[in-house]
Enzyme design. Structure first.
Site, PDB file in Angstrom:
ATOM      1  N   LEU A  69       0.816  -1.219   0.000  1.00 26.28           N
ATOM      2  CA  LEU A  69       0.000   0.000   0.000  1.00 26.28           C
ATOM      3  C   LEU A  69       0.842   1.259   0.000  1.00 26.28           C
ATOM      4  O   LEU A  69       0.471   2.270  -0.583  1.00 26.28           O
ATOM      5  CB  LEU A  69      -0.939   0.008   1.215  1.00 26.28           C
ATOM      6  CG  LEU A  69      -2.009  -1.078   1.266  1.00 26.28           C
ATOM      7  CD1 LEU A  69      -2.807  -0.978   2.560  1.00 26.28           C
ATOM      8  CD2 LEU A  69      -2.935  -0.986   0.059  1.00 26.28           C
ATOM      9  N   GLY A  77       8.811   2.144   7.684  1.00 26.86           N
ATOM     10  CA  GLY A  77       8.417   0.787   7.341  1.00 26.86           C
ATOM     11  C   GLY A  77       7.564   0.760   6.096  1.00 26.86           C
ATOM     12  O   GLY A  77       7.324   1.789   5.442  1.00 26.86           O
ATOM     13  N   ASP A  90       3.814  14.105  13.586  1.00 31.97           N
ATOM     14  CA  ASP A  90       3.845  14.073  12.119  1.00 31.97           C
ATOM     15  C   ASP A  90       2.426  14.177  11.570  1.00 31.97           C
ATOM     16  O   ASP A  90       2.009  13.390  10.716  1.00 31.97           O
ATOM     17  CB  ASP A  90       4.517  12.785  11.628  1.00 31.97           C
ATOM     18  CG  ASP A  90       4.944  12.879  10.164  1.00 31.97           C
ATOM     19  OD1 ASP A  90       5.023  14.012   9.650  1.00 31.97           O
ATOM     20  OD2 ASP A  90       5.181  11.840   9.542  1.00 31.97           O
TER      21      ASP A  90
END
Length: 390
Positions: free
Chosen positions: A129, A135, A253
């Site tokens: 995705l 990661g 973030d």
């Protein structure tokens, strides 16, 4: 009668050279000897400089030890500096060490069950995705009931901050933060369903709505959002940030790419806690996140407080929703702080954005001030499905 001896004429006595003067007079060297002396001193200086640089080059050539990962203290759990050990070796080390500090109280993250089957027997991993610095995220399916999930794989080499469980195991700080904010009664943050320790690192299994888009893609399909739609989505992001703060978590973030929009229900979920930290009242001296969302105090002074920096990033997000682009792109733009709005943006919305983007952190509102702002009190259309499609 003999004549008296003549006295010497008056006058200053003749100065006899003292030993020091005699030595200095005798120490007058010829030009050749002076050249020899300065030559020896220059050679000594050059030799010292050469020895210094040679030693420095040898020190840099030697392999440096790998720095130990930093750990973050969690509520009612203890931190530890050592990296996680693979499988049974770590459990044996924990048994030899006995009870670790903080083991008597509850842990923010439950330890992995020893009898739990491996990841491949419980979930089927699908296509990629997206990926980032923390990661890679894959689509997945839970084999027990066919529910869609998202599987995030984090490599052990990419983990810079760790959290210790009550059984002595170390897990990524992201995993601990995500578990701290994952509560069944709150839907504004993506829930952590399960986690596994795999050979290359860790695998985090999270919920995934059937039809969803991240807010960045959702926004750029429409170029910009109308204020009622932007108001509904922004209010949900504020709810998620308030929930995280109540659990002692700082996201660090907040941006359109880290907000997931359910196209069927209009719900917004805050995702990706890879840059997060434990919320503290003191200053932070390490910035994690997107540079375009950095507050000016970080650029000017190299430090910031968690809550004012969060308010700044929320102001950047709201500007992007209603204007269709970011207000700042470079550090110079951020420090200058000049905002330009298109005519379609209302004065109340502009006031809210300018308030969040105050250059002085003490002049920015708190979260409760944002909820009470007049612009957020107006009706929103985020729940209407017709508004969710281009």
């Amino acid at each position: 009668m003999p004549r008296p001896a003549r006295r010497p004429s008056a006058g200053p006595p003749r100065a006899r050279p003292c030993p020091a003067r005699r030595g200095s007079a005798s120490a007058v060297l010829s030009p050749y000897r002076l050249w020899r002396r300065w030559k020896s001193r220059l050679l000594w200086c050059w030799r010292s400089i050469a020895v210094f640089w040679l030693g420095l080059a040898r020190a840099l050539a030697q392999p440096r030890p790998r720095p130990r990962p930093r750990t973050k203290p969690l509520p009612r759990s203890a931190a530890g500096p050592e990296p996680p050990q693979p499988g049974a070796a770590r459990q044996a080390a924990a048994r030899r060490a006995g009870r670790c500090p903080g083991q008597k109280s509850g842990s923010a993250v439950p330890p992995a069950r020893v009898e739990k089957p491996p990841l491949e027997q419980l979930y089927r991993q699908g296509p990629l995705l997206g990926s980032g610095g923390c990661g890679s995220v894959y689509s997945g399916t839970r084999l027990a009931d066919g529910a869609p999930v998202a599987i995030k794989r984090v490599s052990r080499e990419r983990i810079s901050e760790w959290a210790r469980l009550r059984n002595g195991a170390l897990v990524p700080l992201e995993l601990a933060l995500l578990w701290m904010v994952s509560r069944p009664g709150f839907r504004g943050v993506v829930r952590l369903l399960d986690w596994f320790e795999v050979p290359e690192g860790f695998a985090l299994v999270m919920e995934r709505p059937q039809r969803c888009q991240d807010l960045w893609y959702f926004l750029h399909q429409r170029r910009f959002l109308t204020e009622p739609v932007a108001r509904g989505l922004f209010r949900q992001v504020l709810e998620a940030v308030r929930h995280c703060s109540s659990r002692g978590v700082l996201h660090r973030d907040i941006k359109a790419q880290n907000v997931l929009v359910d196209l069927a229900t209009g719900e917004a979920k805050l995702i990706d806690f890879g840059c997060g930290a434990i919320l503290q009242d003191t200053i932070y001296t390490r910035m994690s996140g997107t540079p375009e969302y950095s507050p000016p105090e970080w650029i000017l002074f190299g430090c910031y407080h968690g809550q004012p920096a969060t308010i700044w990033s929320l102001g950047i997000l709201l500007y992007e929703l209603v204007c269709g682009h970011l207000p700042f792109h470079t550090k110079e733009d951020i420090v200058r702080g000049q905002l330009v709005f298109p005519p379609r943006v209302s004065q109340e919305c502009q006031h809210l954005i300018r308030w969040c983007l105050s250059m002085d952190p003490t002049h920015r509102p708190c979260l409760e001030d944002l909820f009470e702002h007049s612009w957020l009190q107006e009706p929103c259309l985020a729940q209407e499905t017709a508004e969710m499609h281009p």
